[in-house]
Write an enzyme that holds these catalytic residues in place. Structure first.
Site, mmCIF file in Angstrom:
data_model
loop_
_atom_site.group_PDB
_atom_site.id
_atom_site.type_symbol
_atom_site.label_atom_id
_atom_site.label_comp_id
_atom_site.label_asym_id
_atom_site.label_seq_id
_atom_site.Cartn_x
_atom_site.Cartn_y
_atom_site.Cartn_z
ATOM 1 N N ARG A 259 -0.208 10.145 -3.083
ATOM 2 C CA ARG A 259 -1.200 11.178 -3.388
ATOM 3 C C ARG A 259 -1.465 12.146 -2.223
ATOM 4 N NH1 ARG A 259 -5.853 10.571 -4.761
ATOM 5 N NH2 ARG A 259 -5.886 12.108 -6.423
ATOM 6 N N GLU B 291 -11.100 8.793 -22.481
ATOM 7 C CA GLU B 291 -9.960 8.122 -21.848
ATOM 8 C C GLU B 291 -10.062 8.124 -20.333
ATOM 9 O OE1 GLU B 291 -6.602 9.801 -24.984
ATOM 10 O OE2 GLU B 291 -7.017 10.844 -23.110
ATOM 11 N N CYS C 183 10.777 8.182 6.089
ATOM 12 C CA CYS C 183 11.448 9.221 6.871
ATOM 13 C C CYS C 183 11.164 10.597 6.281
ATOM 14 C CB CYS C 183 12.940 8.945 6.916
ATOM 15 S SG CYS C 183 13.307 7.614 8.014
#
Ligand SMILES: Cc1ncc(COP(=O)(O)O)c(C=O)c1O
Ligand SMILES: N[C@@H](CCCC[NH3+])C(=O)O
Length: 441
Positions: A330, A290, A361
């Site tokens: 990420r 996968e 922010c």
């Protein structure tokens, strides 16, 4: 500079992907913009599948669609003969809309709802990867109600610690995913499943984590699965027809990363599996994998417009772009590192070191620290490489920032596959406040 896939510099000094000038794309579709190199995705899909074929191993390569899911992506996966791993009703729905062959859809997740399982059963998908005891019960009940026998795999945690970021580790004993092997929980699940009239247990599954370079962890996990299956065969007569080894093959984000080609991941891991299976005197089952990141990760590049600059003398220069953790979380979540260039002046020499700031922010909304770049200003474009996996799919509307558009490029042509979100999209689900205050009335 390291260029992935078809990326190169054209004679205008612009970054070109799939034969298309990314600056023209930025003008046409706006920024931030995700650009996917379709040829590279095809190359990876074929690399995995051909290697299995050459090794004489019956296999399914399921695209882990959490890496990047969209109708167009699922259609491309279908065209390339991949299977599809989905983890939610939403991903399954998208696959159905994309007309993805249902028999090649595998449904994952550690807490699938009754409704999600029922959707899977009613659509007669290829396999449910059962994660826990509750699901074994729910699925049997739903299958009985719908008069359908569902092929299943049991997800097990083999107790393997792969070398990667803690948050993307999944195969260790203390994990929220799957049945634990060590304690006998997995065997108990198998013994329950074989007795269920409406569950057809194909075999077992494990996924040890993500962005892994060494094949040792995969081999150890695979050997453990086969040792377990040997034991189960001897003790309970259960024989697996499928072993799913998950995904997790690493890619090159920066020069610190040293992946091997996808064909070698398969050759090394499956070569070891073949030897081990022989040693155990077992029949080779069908192998499923996968991959997510290794299929689409380095095929994606994000193009941003450069904006404001802030210099703190003798300390740091911040260069802001028109996106950030809303389109790529990420770096904030995993301290992930990326390489980038000025897409409109790729050949210009680096003159300074800047840190790329997002527009959210949040002080933590920093995309890249200490990047050597030519002197840039608001007329420039920044291309961040390798954003194809877990970028758009983890994008969000923090600060009510709209999600970017996505284009596919191939053979000199571009096509829009996800439109840029509009302000109207942002308020589509909002309802007005019905005030109950007497004072204000
Ligand atoms: C069960 C499962 N399979 C496959 C994948 C895909 O992993 P990767 O994108 O690292 O190949 C994941 C994500 O880590 C996963 O949780
Ligand atoms: N989202 C993670 C990977 C998670 C894998 C899901 N099991 C990443 O960006 O690296």
């Amino acid at each position: 500079m390291y260029f992935h896939g078809t990326s190169q510099v054209n004679d205008r000094g612009h970054l070109e992907i799939g034969g298309v000038d990314t600056i023209e794309l930025a003008h046409q579709y706006g920024t931030p913009l995700y650009v996917y190199d379709v040829a590279l995705i095809r190359e990876r899909a074929r690399g995995f599948q051909t290697t299995f074929k050459n090794m004489g191993v019956k296999a399914q390569v399921a695209y882990a669609s959490k890496a990047f899911s969209s109708i167009a992506m699922f259609q491309l996966a279908k065209e390339e003969g991949l299977s599809l791993d989905v983890v939610s009703g939403g991903e399954l729905f998208t696959a159905l809309v994309a007309d993805f062959p249902v028999e090649r859809i595998h449904f994952h997740g550690n807490n699938k709802s009754y409704e999600e399982l029922e959707m899977a059963v009613q659509k007669k998908i290829g396999c449910v990867v059962v994660d826990n005891f509750l699901e074994l019960d729910l699925l049997q009940e739903i299958c009985e109600k719908n008069d359908y026998i569902m092929p299943i795999l049991l997800r097990v945690t083999p107790g393997i610690e792969a070398h990667t970021h803690d948050y993307i580790l999944t195969g260790q004993e203390d994990s929220k995913f799957g049945f634990d092997l060590q304690s006998g929980q997995a065997k108990e699940a198998m013994e329950i499943a074989v007795k269920r009239s409406h569950l057809d247990i194909l075999g077992i599954h494990c996924h040890i984590g993500s962005q892994i370079f060494e094949t040792t962890g995969f081999k150890m996990a695979a050997e453990k699965l086969f040792d377990t299956l040997k034991e189960w065969k001897e003790e309970s007569g259960f024989e697996a027809r499928v072993v799913n080894l998950g995904g997790g093959f690493g890619i090159r984000y920066t020069e610190e990363d040293s992946p091997i080609p996808v064909s070698r991941y398969v050759e090394e891991i499956i070569g070891d599996v073949q030897t081990h299976v022989k040693k155990l005197n077992m029949k080779m089952p069908e192998i499923w994998i996968e991959p997510g990141r290794s299929l689409v990760g380095d095929a994606g590049t994000t193009i941003y417009s450069v904006g404001s600059k802030k210099e703190i003398p003798n300390i740091r220069q911040y260069l802001a772009i028109d996106g950030g953790m809303s389109d790529n979380i990420r770096p904030a979540l995993y301290q992930a590192k990326y390489e980038a260039v000025l897409a409109n002046r790729v050949n210009d020499k680096a003159e300074e070191t800047v840190s790329i700031a997002g527009k959210c922010c949040e002080s933590g909304d920093m995309l890249i620290w200490d990047l050597p770049l030519p002197k840039a200003n608001h007329e420039d474009y920044l291309a961040v490489f390798c954003t194809g996996a877990y970028g758009y799919s983890m994008a969000n509307n923090y600060n009510r920032i709209t999600r970017p558009a996505v284009v596919f490029v191939e053979d000199g042509e571009a096509q829009l596959v996800i439109k840029r979100e509009s302000f109207e999209d942002l308020i589509r689900l909002d309802l007005p406040f019905q005030s109950k205050s007497k004072i204000l009335k």
